[in-house]
Scaffold this motif. Structure first.
Motif, PDB file in Angstrom:
ATOM      1  N   ILE A  50       1.066  -1.370  -0.099  1.00  0.00           N
ATOM      2  CA  ILE A  50       0.036   0.006   0.059  1.00  0.00           C
ATOM      3  C   ILE A  50       0.891   1.269   0.071  1.00  0.00           C
ATOM      4  N   ASN A  51       0.410   2.226  -0.619  1.00  0.00           N
ATOM      5  CA  ASN A  51       1.125   3.480  -0.703  1.00  0.00           C
ATOM      6  C   ASN A  51       0.740   4.575   0.692  1.00  0.00           C
ATOM      7  N   TYR A  52       1.562   5.413   0.956  1.00  0.00           N
ATOM      8  CA  TYR A  52       1.350   6.414   1.983  1.00  0.00           C
ATOM      9  C   TYR A  52      -0.212   7.228   1.926  1.00  0.00           C
ATOM     10  N   ALA A  53      -0.525   7.341   0.644  1.00  0.00           N
ATOM     11  CA  ALA A  53      -1.783   7.965   0.450  1.00  0.00           C
ATOM     12  C   ALA A  53      -3.119   6.925   0.906  1.00  0.00           C
ATOM     13  N   GLU A  54      -2.779   5.845   0.205  1.00  0.00           N
ATOM     14  CA  GLU A  54      -3.714   4.569   0.786  1.00  0.00           C
ATOM     15  C   GLU A  54      -3.944   4.473   2.311  1.00  0.00           C
ATOM     16  N   SER A  55      -2.582   4.551   2.996  1.00  0.00           N
ATOM     17  CA  SER A  55      -2.414   4.589   4.393  1.00  0.00           C
ATOM     18  C   SER A  55      -3.160   5.660   4.976  1.00  0.00           C
ATOM     19  N   LEU A  56      -3.217   6.700   4.485  1.00  0.00           N
ATOM     20  CA  LEU A  56      -3.566   7.970   5.128  1.00  0.00           C
ATOM     21  C   LEU A  56      -5.198   7.862   4.918  1.00  0.00           C
ATOM     22  N   VAL A  57      -5.736   7.109   3.752  1.00  0.00           N
ATOM     23  CA  VAL A  57      -7.106   7.034   3.555  1.00  0.00           C
ATOM     24  C   VAL A  57      -7.596   6.159   4.858  1.00  0.00           C
ATOM     25  N   LEU A  58      -6.905   5.024   5.048  1.00  0.00           N
ATOM     26  CA  LEU A  58      -7.250   3.820   5.798  1.00  0.00           C
ATOM     27  C   LEU A  58      -7.445   4.423   7.300  1.00  0.00           C
ATOM     28  N   PHE A  59      -6.335   5.203   7.468  1.00  0.00           N
ATOM     29  CA  PHE A  59      -6.342   5.602   8.849  1.00  0.00           C
ATOM     30  C   PHE A  59      -7.378   6.843   8.998  1.00  0.00           C
ATOM     31  N   ALA A  60      -7.625   7.454   8.058  1.00  0.00           N
ATOM     32  CA  ALA A  60      -8.678   8.631   8.308  1.00  0.00           C
ATOM     33  C   ALA A  60      -9.998   8.163   8.675  1.00  0.00           C
ATOM     34  N   TYR A  61     -10.235   7.041   8.088  1.00  0.00           N
ATOM     35  CA  TYR A  61     -11.484   6.497   8.093  1.00  0.00           C
ATOM     36  C   TYR A  61     -11.371   5.710   9.652  1.00  0.00           C
ATOM     37  N   THR A  62     -10.252   5.115   9.973  1.00  0.00           N
ATOM     38  CA  THR A  62     -10.158   4.263  11.104  1.00  0.00           C
ATOM     39  C   THR A  62     -10.201   5.407  12.412  1.00  0.00           C
ATOM     40  N   LEU A  63      -9.532   6.450  12.115  1.00  0.00           N
ATOM     41  CA  LEU A  63      -9.735   7.413  13.212  1.00  0.00           C
ATOM     42  C   LEU A  63     -11.104   7.890  13.324  1.00  0.00           C
ATOM     43  N   SER A  64     -11.818   8.285  12.392  1.00  0.00           N
ATOM     44  CA  SER A  64     -13.006   8.516  12.408  1.00  0.00           C
ATOM     45  C   SER A  64     -13.969   8.012  13.428  1.00  0.00           C
ATOM     46  N   PHE A  65     -13.910   6.550  13.265  1.00  0.00           N
ATOM     47  CA  PHE A  65     -14.828   5.676  14.224  1.00  0.00           C
ATOM     48  C   PHE A  65     -14.218   5.647  15.430  1.00  0.00           C
ATOM     49  N   MET A  66     -12.800   5.746  15.506  1.00  0.00           N
ATOM     50  CA  MET A  66     -11.995   5.391  16.838  1.00  0.00           C
ATOM     51  C   MET A  66     -12.479   6.799  17.744  1.00  0.00           C
ATOM     52  N   LEU A  67     -12.499   8.013  17.088  1.00  0.00           N
ATOM     53  CA  LEU A  67     -12.890   9.009  17.978  1.00  0.00           C
ATOM     54  C   LEU A  67     -14.402   8.939  18.504  1.00  0.00           C
ATOM     55  N   LEU A  68     -15.239   8.334  17.728  1.00  0.00           N
ATOM     56  CA  LEU A  68     -16.700   7.997  18.186  1.00  0.00           C
ATOM     57  C   LEU A  68     -16.531   6.947  19.307  1.00  0.00           C
ATOM     58  N   ILE A  69     -15.424   6.036  19.400  1.00  0.00           N
ATOM     59  CA  ILE A  69     -15.398   5.157  20.456  1.00  0.00           C
ATOM     60  C   ILE A  69     -14.841   5.983  21.734  1.00  0.00           C
ATOM     61  N   VAL A  70     -14.138   6.720  21.467  1.00  0.00           N
ATOM     62  CA  VAL A  70     -13.457   7.697  22.595  1.00  0.00           C
ATOM     63  C   VAL A  70     -14.608   8.366  23.415  1.00  0.00           C
ATOM     64  N   THR A  71     -15.569   8.913  22.261  1.00  0.00           N
ATOM     65  CA  THR A  71     -16.820   9.544  22.871  1.00  0.00           C
ATOM     66  C   THR A  71     -17.638   8.803  23.713  1.00  0.00           C
ATOM     67  N   THR A  72     -17.925   7.346  23.165  1.00  0.00           N
ATOM     68  CA  THR A  72     -18.782   6.498  23.830  1.00  0.00           C
ATOM     69  C   THR A  72     -17.832   6.247  25.307  1.00  0.00           C
ATOM     70  N   THR A  73     -16.568   5.832  25.145  1.00  0.00           N
ATOM     71  CA  THR A  73     -16.066   5.701  26.545  1.00  0.00           C
ATOM     72  C   THR A  73     -16.161   6.615  27.586  1.00  0.00           C
ATOM     73  N   ASN A  74     -15.884   7.853  27.087  1.00  0.00           N
ATOM     74  CA  ASN A  74     -15.963   9.174  28.052  1.00  0.00           C
ATOM     75  C   ASN A  74     -17.197   9.368  28.510  1.00  0.00           C
ATOM     76  N   LEU A  75     -18.527   8.946  27.842  1.00  0.00           N
ATOM     77  CA  LEU A  75     -19.740   9.179  28.299  1.00  0.00           C
ATOM     78  C   LEU A  75     -19.852   7.787  29.339  1.00  0.00           C
ATOM     79  N   LEU A  76     -19.414   6.578  29.119  1.00  0.00           N
ATOM     80  CA  LEU A  76     -19.741   5.606  30.124  1.00  0.00           C
ATOM     81  C   LEU A  76     -18.712   6.074  31.522  1.00  0.00           C
ATOM     82  N   GLY A  77     -17.780   6.860  31.106  1.00  0.00           N
ATOM     83  CA  GLY A  77     -17.300   7.454  32.596  1.00  0.00           C
ATOM     84  C   GLY A  77     -18.116   8.533  33.280  1.00  0.00           C
TER      85      GLY A  77
END
Length: 188
Positions: free
Chosen positions: A97-124
């Motif tokens: 994979i090239n760097y641009a594809e890696s950036l797309v992969l992690f941009a989408y992954t980070l999107s959902f991970m941020l929502l996970i962080v929101t959920t875990t903070n709400l549980l707190g």
């Protein structure tokens, strides 16, 4: 069946496969990766702002850390996105994979991970909580990242993907932690 909610559903149900589908050219149904990360980042920033209200019951340094999280956590994550993509690209470079594809992969992954962080903070916010949210937030983020990587890097053996994902989450977490502490310490 397209746009933000469709992309969010695919990130929740088939992470890695969704990103692979996007990179392979099937893009018409999906929210673009950077608008997705900015939308999820905005939702997370707003939620963290509401969740982490000053209480006055903690030390001055802890209050500065709480205020930093409340105001700047998402900006730090967005700023580190190119670094996170670089880490992913270096760890999984044998998958061609090239760097641009890696950036797309992690941009989408980070999107959902941020929502996970929101959920875990709400549980707190649950009164008389037994476990601090950080103790389950990191394992949940690791499981999501592992699930994403296994689905995305299908040709890689699962044990190699697991080892690389463990290295990836540790590097990502340490970078975020160090940058946050560096900024907070400069404010203190």
């Amino acid at each position: 069946d397209k746009g933000f909610l469709y992309t969010l559903k695919k990130l929740a149900l088939t992470p890695g496969k969704m990103q692979r589908d996007y990179i392979d050219g099937h893009r018409h149904r999906y929210q673009k990766p950077f608008s997705m990360v900015f939308l999820c980042g905005s939702l997370t920033a707003f939620a963290l702002y509401l969740i982490h209200k000053p209480t006055g019951a903690i030390s001055h340094f802890d209050q500065i850390k709480t205020d930093f999280t409340r105001h700047y956590y998402v900006l730090v994550q967005l700023g580190l996105l190119p670094f996170y993509a670089l880490v992913t690209w270096v760890l999984f470079r044998n998958n061609k994979i090239n760097y641009a594809e890696s950036l797309v992969l992690f941009a989408y992954t980070l999107s959902f991970m941020l929502l996970i962080v929101t959920t875990t903070n709400l549980l707190g916010l649950i009164p008389d909580k037994i476990i601090v949210s950080t103790y389950y937030e990191i394992p949940v983020l690791f499981i999501y990242l592992l699930w994403t990587n296994i689905n995305f890097f299908r040709k890689e053996t699962k044990w190699k993907t697991t080892a690389k994902t463990l290295a990836q989450i540790l590097i990502v977490y340490l970078a975020s932690y160090q940058i946050t502490n560096l900024i907070v310490n400069s404010l203190f």
